[in-house]
Write a protein that holds these residues in place. Structure first.
Motif, PDB file in Angstrom:
ATOM      1  N   ASN A  35       0.850  -1.207   0.000  1.00  0.00           N
ATOM      2  CA  ASN A  35       0.000   0.000   0.000  1.00  0.00           C
ATOM      3  C   ASN A  35       0.879   1.248   0.000  1.00  0.00           C
ATOM      4  O   ASN A  35       1.069   1.899   1.023  1.00  0.00           O
TER       5      ASN A  35
ATOM      6  N   ASN B 234       0.451   3.863  -2.210  1.00  0.00           N
ATOM      7  CA  ASN B 234      -0.208   4.997  -2.876  1.00  0.00           C
ATOM      8  C   ASN B 234      -1.467   5.371  -2.109  1.00  0.00           C
ATOM      9  O   ASN B 234      -2.273   4.497  -1.770  1.00  0.00           O
TER      10      ASN B 234
ATOM     11  N   ASP C 129      -6.802   5.306  -6.789  1.00  0.00           N
ATOM     12  CA  ASP C 129      -5.693   4.728  -6.021  1.00  0.00           C
ATOM     13  C   ASP C 129      -5.118   3.614  -6.888  1.00  0.00           C
ATOM     14  O   ASP C 129      -5.810   2.624  -7.174  1.00  0.00           O
TER      15      ASP C 129
ATOM     16  N   ASP D 196      -3.093   1.306  -6.333  1.00  0.00           N
ATOM     17  CA  ASP D 196      -2.871  -0.006  -5.717  1.00  0.00           C
ATOM     18  C   ASP D 196      -4.053  -0.929  -6.034  1.00  0.00           C
ATOM     19  O   ASP D 196      -5.073  -0.490  -6.561  1.00  0.00           O
TER      20      ASP D 196
ATOM     21  N   ASP E 115      -8.293   4.245   1.357  1.00  0.00           N
ATOM     22  CA  ASP E 115      -8.081   2.893   0.852  1.00  0.00           C
ATOM     23  C   ASP E 115      -8.269   1.941   2.032  1.00  0.00           C
ATOM     24  O   ASP E 115      -8.621   2.375   3.136  1.00  0.00           O
TER      25      ASP E 115
HETATM   26 CA   LIG Z   1      -3.512   2.665  -1.647  1.00  0.00          CA
END
Ligand SMILES: [Ca+2]
Ligand SMILES: [Ca+2]
Ligand SMILES: [Ca+2]
Ligand SMILES: [Ca+2]
Length: 345
Positions: free
Chosen positions: A137, A139, A169, A171, A224
């Motif tokens: 993770n 980003n 995002d 990811d 996120d």
């Molecule tokens: Ca992320």
């Protein structure tokens, strides 16, 4: 097929430096001659590992002798333009050569993997190595814009919707975009059905009142779902536009004036005043003698439309009555009004 292959390999082996193009040719032959592939192995590593980090011990995991790696001039072939992985022939370790950014390698594709070949000469051997790159993770969700501005009338209906855009995002999975929040929630709430791939929308849930609050600032946050949850924000600036929802209000319901006997035309009697909470023309007040007043009485007085100053416009006949009253109206330019009484004696 095997004759062609051995001829081709012999010619390749005779050259000290084999170009990548030639190796590709060799590989193509191996694809057609799968029995030449001697083994395969898979590793799984997180993205963004430091250069020089170990991916695995190829010699140990494939059961190869270190001497054989050297004598066979073991080397890596990958179809990638970037060489992410290095093989150390001295110890048989597979190492990170270039930092691997899962996002630029695979974007939203899962699983993300590097497919490598380890090739040795004399005799030719081929091993396939799959390195799965797991997501980290790294980003936070980001909005296309840092801020948005809206002009919304205070008379906007409950349920009115406003599109706020969306965050992204890069990811994947749980590390990707999961949820939004909007704060404060006094007047607006997020539409729970919106978000995800769609634009986020907010809904007016409580009437606006410009007279109480003419500017509202909201913060839209995108989250996120990663272990160390990351977020991105966007500011929403709302200017509440005025509606004519307030009538003028006189400061007094009754104004009293004593008129001395034989007072002359033009004598100032009193000044009436009304206020209006609205803005601009909706709050601009003008004064009039009420239309309901008897025309002869109305002619006896003048009200200055702007100042509210009431002056005498004729002679009062006290023989007829000793106490008189007059209705004065204050009107805004949207047609709302209030009435007061002027009592004189
Ligand atoms: Ca992320
Ligand atoms: Ca990354
Ligand atoms: Ca990532
Ligand atoms: Ca208003």
């Amino acid at each position: 097929m095997s004759v062609i292959l051995s001829l081709r390999l012999q010619s390749l082996n005779s050259k000290m430096d084999i170009s990548a193009m030639q190796w590709r040719t060799v590989l193509l032959f191996f694809v057609f001659c799968s029995e030449c592939a001697c083994g395969q192995i898979s590793y799984s590593i997180p993205e963004e590992m430091a250069i020089g980090s170990m991916i695995g011990n190829i010699a140990q995991d494939l059961g190869l002798d270190i001497k054989r790696l050297k004598s066979g001039k073991a080397r890596i072939f990958s179809g990638e333009s970037m060489e992410y992985v290095d093989l150390n022939r001295e110890n048989g370790l597979l190492l990170i050569k270039e930092k691997i950014d899962r996002e630029s390698l695979c974007a939203k594709l899962t699983p993300c993997a590097l497919h490598l070949q380890i090739i040795m000469e004399n005799p030719m051997e081929l091993y396939s190595v799959t390195v799965e790159i797991t997501d980290v993770n790294d980003n936070a969700p980001t909005f296309q814009k840092n801020e948005m501005r809206f002009d919304i009338s205070e008379s906007a209906m409950i349920g009115a919707r406003f599109v706020l855009g969306k965050a992204a995002d890069p990811d994947v999975g749980i590390n990707g975009l999961r949820s939004y929040s909007l704060k404060p929630t006094d007047n607006f709430v997020l539409d729970k059905e919106s978000g995800g791939e769609k634009n986020v929308e907010m809904i007016l849930q409580k009437p606006l009142d410009r007279e109480k609050e003419s500017q509202i600032t909201l913060t839209l946050t995108a989250f996120d779902g990663g272990e160390s949850r990351l977020s991105g924000t966007m500011q929403i600036y709302i200017t509440i536009m005025d509606a004519n929802d307030n009538a003028p209000v006189f400061t007094q319901k009754v104004y009293k004036a004593a008129i001395i006997e034989n007072a002359k035309k033009g004598t100032k009697l009193t000044r009436v005043s009304a206020s209006d909470a609205d803005e601009g023309s909706n709050g601009h007040v003008s004064y009039y003698i009420s239309d309901a007043v008897d025309i002869f009485l109305a002619d006896l007085f003048l009200v200055d439309q702007q100042s509210g100053e009431v002056t005498l416009n004729g002679l009062i006949d006290y023989e007829k009555s000793s106490i008189h009253q007059l209705d004065i109206q204050a009107r805004d330019q949207g047609g709302l009004s209030d009435t007061c009484k002027l009592v004189y004696r």
